[in-house]
Design a protein around this motif. Structure first.
Motif, PDB file in Angstrom:
ATOM      1  N   ARG A 198      26.063  30.676 -12.637  1.00  0.00           N
ATOM      2  CA  ARG A 198      27.190  31.601 -12.508  1.00  0.00           C
ATOM      3  C   ARG A 198      28.349  31.191 -13.410  1.00  0.00           C
ATOM      4  N   LYS A 199      28.535  29.872 -13.606  1.00  0.00           N
ATOM      5  CA  LYS A 199      29.639  29.406 -14.447  1.00  0.00           C
ATOM      6  C   LYS A 199      29.363  29.677 -15.925  1.00  0.00           C
ATOM      7  N   GLN A 255      24.542  27.888   3.900  1.00  0.00           N
ATOM      8  CA  GLN A 255      24.994  27.958   2.511  1.00  0.00           C
ATOM      9  C   GLN A 255      25.259  26.560   1.963  1.00  0.00           C
ATOM     10  N   ASP A 278      23.383  24.913  -1.140  1.00  0.00           N
ATOM     11  CA  ASP A 278      24.109  24.423  -2.315  1.00  0.00           C
ATOM     12  C   ASP A 278      23.706  22.996  -2.679  1.00  0.00           C
ATOM     13  N   GLN A 319      21.918  27.636  -9.436  1.00  0.00           N
ATOM     14  CA  GLN A 319      22.526  28.964  -9.336  1.00  0.00           C
ATOM     15  C   GLN A 319      24.041  28.892  -9.517  1.00  0.00           C
ATOM     16  N   LYS A 320      24.653  27.837  -9.004  1.00  0.00           N
ATOM     17  CA  LYS A 320      26.098  27.681  -9.166  1.00  0.00           C
ATOM     18  C   LYS A 320      26.442  27.449 -10.643  1.00  0.00           C
ATOM     19  N   GLY A 330      20.125  25.749  -5.498  1.00  0.00           N
ATOM     20  CA  GLY A 330      21.525  26.097  -5.242  1.00  0.00           C
ATOM     21  C   GLY A 330      22.443  25.566  -6.327  1.00  0.00           C
ATOM     22  N   ARG A 331      22.216  24.312  -6.740  1.00  0.00           N
ATOM     23  CA  ARG A 331      23.042  23.749  -7.819  1.00  0.00           C
ATOM     24  C   ARG A 331      22.830  24.516  -9.120  1.00  0.00           C
TER      25      ARG A 331
END
Length: 127
Positions: A31-32, A15, A19, A27-28, A24-25
Motif C-alpha cells: 500500500r505504501k 487485524q 499484520d 500488504q502494508k 500482512g506485512r
C-alpha cells in the motif's frame, strides 16, 4: 444501500495478528509503495524469463542460418569437383535397395550381342 467491497472484515485482535504475518506485512508495504513491491518483481521476472529463454531462440536462429547460409567460392568449387556422376539406372536400383543384385546381373550378361529381329510382313509399317 451500503457498498462493502472486497476487503474482509477483521476485528482489532485479528487485524493485529494478520499484520504480524508475512502476508500482512507485505500488504502494508504494498500500500505504501506499490511499484517497488509489485511492479519491480513483475518486470524482473519478465527480464529473467527472457534471458533464460534466450538459449532457445539462439538455437532457432542457428538452424535458420544453417539452412540459408551463403556458400563461399572455395566451397562451391570443392562441391563441383567432388560431384558423383549421375546414373539413372544405378540410382534407381540403389534407392530400391537392389543395386547389388543389379550389378551382379549386368556383369553376368555382358557377353551377349544385340541383334535386330526381322519383322513379319503384316507388322511392317505402311506409309
Amino acid at each position: 444501500m451500503v457498498h462493502l467491497g472486497s476487503k474482509p472484515f477483521r476485528g482489532k485482535r485479528e487485524q493485529e495478528a494478520y499484520d504480524r504475518t508475512y502476508a500482512g506485512r507485505y500488504q502494508k508495504l504494498l500500500r505504501k509503495n506499490h511499484f517497488l513491491y509489485f511492479g519491480l518483481p513483475f518486470i524482473l521476472s519478465i527480464v529473467a524469463g527472457s534471458l533464460y529463454l534466450q538459449k532457445f531462440t539462439a538455437v532457432k536462429w542457428e538452424k535458420y542460418d544453417e539452412r540459408y547460409r551463403q556458400v563461399g567460392e572455395e566451397e562451391m568449387l570443392s562441391m563441383i569437383e567432388n560431384k558423383r556422376p549421375v546414373d539413372k539406372k544405378n540410382d534407381y536400383y540403389r534407392l530400391q535397395g537392389l543395386l547389388h543384385d543389379h550389378e551382379n546381373e549386368v556383369s553376368s550378361n555382358e557377353d551377349y550381342e544385340i541383334v535386330r529381329v526381322k519383322r513379319k510382313k503384316e507388322d511392317e509399317p505402311v506409309w
